[in-house]
Design a protein around this motif. Structure first.
Motif, PDB file in Angstrom:
ATOM      1  N   TYR A  67      -0.654   0.722   5.687  1.00  0.00           N
ATOM      2  CA  TYR A  67      -0.622   1.148   4.284  1.00  0.00           C
ATOM      3  C   TYR A  67       0.549   0.446   3.621  1.00  0.00           C
ATOM      4  CZ  TYR A  67      -3.909   4.023   6.503  1.00  0.00           C
ATOM      5  OH  TYR A  67      -5.006   4.396   7.243  1.00  0.00           O
ATOM      6  N   LEU A  68       0.211  -0.352   2.594  1.00  0.00           N
ATOM      7  CA  LEU A  68       1.191  -1.202   1.940  1.00  0.00           C
ATOM      8  C   LEU A  68       1.267  -0.885   0.451  1.00  0.00           C
ATOM      9  CD1 LEU A  68      -0.740  -2.920   4.070  1.00  0.00           C
ATOM     10  CD2 LEU A  68       0.853  -4.710   3.503  1.00  0.00           C
ATOM     11  N   THR A  69       2.455  -0.976  -0.085  1.00  0.00           N
ATOM     12  CA  THR A  69       2.654  -0.738  -1.517  1.00  0.00           C
ATOM     13  C   THR A  69       2.624  -2.082  -2.243  1.00  0.00           C
ATOM     14  OG1 THR A  69       5.050  -0.806  -1.212  1.00  0.00           O
ATOM     15  CG2 THR A  69       4.026   1.362  -1.135  1.00  0.00           C
ATOM     16  N   THR A  70       1.497  -2.798  -2.143  1.00  0.00           N
ATOM     17  CA  THR A  70       1.412  -4.147  -2.714  1.00  0.00           C
ATOM     18  C   THR A  70       1.490  -4.134  -4.235  1.00  0.00           C
ATOM     19  OG1 THR A  70      -0.979  -3.978  -2.500  1.00  0.00           O
ATOM     20  CG2 THR A  70       0.150  -5.224  -0.813  1.00  0.00           C
ATOM     21  N   GLU A  71       1.038  -3.068  -4.869  1.00  0.00           N
ATOM     22  CA  GLU A  71       1.063  -2.997  -6.332  1.00  0.00           C
ATOM     23  C   GLU A  71       2.499  -2.857  -6.854  1.00  0.00           C
ATOM     24  OE1 GLU A  71      -0.158   0.539  -9.110  1.00  0.00           O
ATOM     25  OE2 GLU A  71      -1.978  -0.576  -8.585  1.00  0.00           O
ATOM     26  N   SER A  72       3.246  -1.897  -6.333  1.00  0.00           N
ATOM     27  CA  SER A  72       4.594  -1.622  -6.837  1.00  0.00           C
ATOM     28  C   SER A  72       5.694  -2.287  -6.011  1.00  0.00           C
ATOM     29  CB  SER A  72       4.846  -0.115  -6.832  1.00  0.00           C
ATOM     30  OG  SER A  72       4.859   0.371  -5.488  1.00  0.00           O
ATOM     31  N   LYS A  73       5.381  -2.679  -4.783  1.00  0.00           N
ATOM     32  CA  LYS A  73       6.379  -3.223  -3.849  1.00  0.00           C
ATOM     33  C   LYS A  73       7.534  -2.238  -3.636  1.00  0.00           C
ATOM     34  CE  LYS A  73       5.035  -7.947  -4.285  1.00  0.00           C
ATOM     35  NZ  LYS A  73       3.696  -7.721  -3.922  1.00  0.00           N
ATOM     36  N   SER A  74       7.240  -0.944  -3.767  1.00  0.00           N
ATOM     37  CA  SER A  74       8.271   0.087  -3.688  1.00  0.00           C
ATOM     38  C   SER A  74       8.646   0.476  -2.269  1.00  0.00           C
ATOM     39  CB  SER A  74       7.796   1.350  -4.417  1.00  0.00           C
ATOM     40  OG  SER A  74       6.664   1.899  -3.734  1.00  0.00           O
ATOM     41  N   GLY A  75       7.771   0.176  -1.293  1.00  0.00           N
ATOM     42  CA  GLY A  75       8.026   0.730   0.026  1.00  0.00           C
ATOM     43  C   GLY A  75       7.804  -0.217   1.174  1.00  0.00           C
ATOM     44  N   SER A  76       8.089   0.321   2.334  1.00  0.00           N
ATOM     45  CA  SER A  76       7.914  -0.380   3.595  1.00  0.00           C
ATOM     46  C   SER A  76       6.541  -0.013   4.165  1.00  0.00           C
ATOM     47  CB  SER A  76       9.029   0.068   4.548  1.00  0.00           C
ATOM     48  OG  SER A  76       8.949  -0.599   5.764  1.00  0.00           O
ATOM     49  N   THR A  77       5.917  -0.951   4.856  1.00  0.00           N
ATOM     50  CA  THR A  77       4.595  -0.726   5.434  1.00  0.00           C
ATOM     51  C   THR A  77       4.625   0.425   6.440  1.00  0.00           C
ATOM     52  OG1 THR A  77       4.009  -3.043   5.143  1.00  0.00           O
ATOM     53  CG2 THR A  77       2.750  -1.811   6.793  1.00  0.00           C
ATOM     54  N   ILE A  78       3.589   1.245   6.388  1.00  0.00           N
ATOM     55  CA  ILE A  78       3.394   2.333   7.350  1.00  0.00           C
ATOM     56  C   ILE A  78       2.143   1.991   8.142  1.00  0.00           C
ATOM     57  CG2 ILE A  78       2.838   4.784   7.621  1.00  0.00           C
ATOM     58  CD1 ILE A  78       4.223   5.249   4.895  1.00  0.00           C
ATOM     59  N   ARG A  79       2.204   2.122   9.464  1.00  0.00           N
ATOM     60  CA  ARG A  79       1.033   1.905  10.313  1.00  0.00           C
ATOM     61  C   ARG A  79       0.775   3.167  11.117  1.00  0.00           C
ATOM     62  NH1 ARG A  79       2.500  -1.486  14.212  1.00  0.00           N
ATOM     63  NH2 ARG A  79       4.677  -1.355  13.662  1.00  0.00           N
ATOM     64  N   ILE A  80      -0.481   3.401  11.473  1.00  0.00           N
ATOM     65  CA  ILE A  80      -0.826   4.543  12.319  1.00  0.00           C
ATOM     66  C   ILE A  80      -1.717   4.052  13.453  1.00  0.00           C
ATOM     67  CG2 ILE A  80      -0.562   6.243  10.468  1.00  0.00           C
ATOM     68  CD1 ILE A  80      -3.621   6.347  10.181  1.00  0.00           C
ATOM     69  N   ASP A  81      -1.581   4.678  14.617  1.00  0.00           N
ATOM     70  CA  ASP A  81      -2.390   4.267  15.760  1.00  0.00           C
ATOM     71  C   ASP A  81      -2.229   5.289  16.870  1.00  0.00           C
ATOM     72  OD1 ASP A  81      -4.047   2.695  17.367  1.00  0.00           O
ATOM     73  OD2 ASP A  81      -2.605   1.058  17.606  1.00  0.00           O
ATOM     74  N   GLN A  82      -3.150   5.239  17.835  1.00  0.00           N
ATOM     75  CA  GLN A  82      -2.969   6.049  19.033  1.00  0.00           C
ATOM     76  C   GLN A  82      -1.883   5.385  19.871  1.00  0.00           C
ATOM     77  OE1 GLN A  82      -6.461   6.169  21.509  1.00  0.00           O
ATOM     78  NE2 GLN A  82      -6.802   3.987  21.354  1.00  0.00           N
ATOM     79  N   VAL A  83      -1.222   6.169  20.709  1.00  0.00           N
ATOM     80  CA  VAL A  83      -0.264   5.608  21.652  1.00  0.00           C
ATOM     81  C   VAL A  83      -1.086   5.227  22.880  1.00  0.00           C
ATOM     82  CG1 VAL A  83       1.799   6.060  23.042  1.00  0.00           C
ATOM     83  CG2 VAL A  83       1.610   7.041  20.739  1.00  0.00           C
ATOM     84  N   LYS A  84      -1.217   3.947  23.090  1.00  0.00           N
ATOM     85  CA  LYS A  84      -2.147   3.459  24.117  1.00  0.00           C
ATOM     86  C   LYS A  84      -1.776   3.906  25.524  1.00  0.00           C
ATOM     87  CE  LYS A  84      -3.991  -0.148  21.269  1.00  0.00           C
ATOM     88  NZ  LYS A  84      -3.935   0.646  20.124  1.00  0.00           N
ATOM     89  N   THR A  85      -0.485   4.096  25.788  1.00  0.00           N
ATOM     90  CA  THR A  85      -0.046   4.448  27.136  1.00  0.00           C
ATOM     91  C   THR A  85      -0.097   5.952  27.417  1.00  0.00           C
ATOM     92  OG1 THR A  85       2.240   4.512  26.352  1.00  0.00           O
ATOM     93  CG2 THR A  85       1.473   2.437  27.323  1.00  0.00           C
ATOM     94  N   GLU A  86      -0.376   6.764  26.389  1.00  0.00           N
ATOM     95  CA  GLU A  86      -0.379   8.217  26.564  1.00  0.00           C
ATOM     96  C   GLU A  86      -1.602   8.829  25.894  1.00  0.00           C
ATOM     97  OE1 GLU A  86       3.437  10.229  25.876  1.00  0.00           O
ATOM     98  OE2 GLU A  86       4.289   8.225  25.590  1.00  0.00           O
ATOM     99  N   ALA A  87      -2.554   9.286  26.685  1.00  0.00           N
ATOM    100  CA  ALA A  87      -3.779   9.900  26.149  1.00  0.00           C
ATOM    101  C   ALA A  87      -3.428  11.107  25.282  1.00  0.00           C
ATOM    102  CB  ALA A  87      -4.683  10.331  27.301  1.00  0.00           C
ATOM    103  N   GLY A  88      -4.115  11.212  24.135  1.00  0.00           N
ATOM    104  CA  GLY A  88      -3.899  12.347  23.243  1.00  0.00           C
ATOM    105  C   GLY A  88      -2.689  12.223  22.339  1.00  0.00           C
ATOM    106  N   ARG A  89      -1.987  11.121  22.423  1.00  0.00           N
ATOM    107  CA  ARG A  89      -0.827  10.899  21.557  1.00  0.00           C
ATOM    108  C   ARG A  89      -1.177   9.869  20.500  1.00  0.00           C
ATOM    109  NH1 ARG A  89       4.595  11.810  23.840  1.00  0.00           N
ATOM    110  NH2 ARG A  89       4.626  14.078  23.875  1.00  0.00           N
TER     111      ARG A  89
END
Length: 153
Positions: A67-89
């Protein structure tokens, strides 16, 4: 007639970002997928409610919904994902060269962190919505705050 061919060739190379994102979300195990989709909604809701952020761009970066603030350039990119090494995380990732996670640790010591780059979450636990909303808002306004602080000096 050359232009339509170029456009379709370019579209084939880059693919449809929505279908690529949908494919990534579809591939997650159900409990993690449900939490990541809730987190996605929280990110968009927070962006909408946070002054100066503007519209977010959702894209895949490193194969992760981002998730990027390309319109306003106000923020830092946020990413989301599962933790591959830990099931359910699963995790919310932030740029490791910012002080964001350090700030979150001070504000929310009860959350679990992955070094200086992520907030770690468990699919079996309730989403800590209020804390995450605040952390997300801080990330989405990170550059705007830095610019403002720079002008104040």
């Amino acid at each position: 007639m050359g232009k339509p061919v170029e456009k379709s060739a370019a579209k084939k190379r880059t693919g449809d970002p929505d279908s690529a994102l949908n494919a990534v979300f579809s591939a997650y195990p159900d409990p993690v997928k449900a939490k990541l989709l809730a987190l996605r909604r929280l990110i968009f809701d927070t962006a909408k409610a946070t002054k100066g952020v503007g519209a977010l761009q959702e894209a895949l970066k490193w194969g992760q919904p981002s998730y990027l603030t390309t319109e306003s350039k106000s923020g830092s990119t946020i990413r989301i994902d599962q933790v591959k090494t830990e099931a359910g995380r699963y995790a919310v990732y932030f740029h490791c060269q910012t002080d964001l996670v350090q700030t979150f640790r001070e504000l929310y010591p009860e959350l679990r962190y992955g070094g200086n780059r992520s907030i770690l979450l468990d699919a079996g636990e309730k989403l800590p919505e209020a804390a995450l909303r605040h952390c997300i808002a801080l990330a989405l306004t990170y550059h705007a705050r830095k610019r403002k602080a720079g002008r104040a000096e």
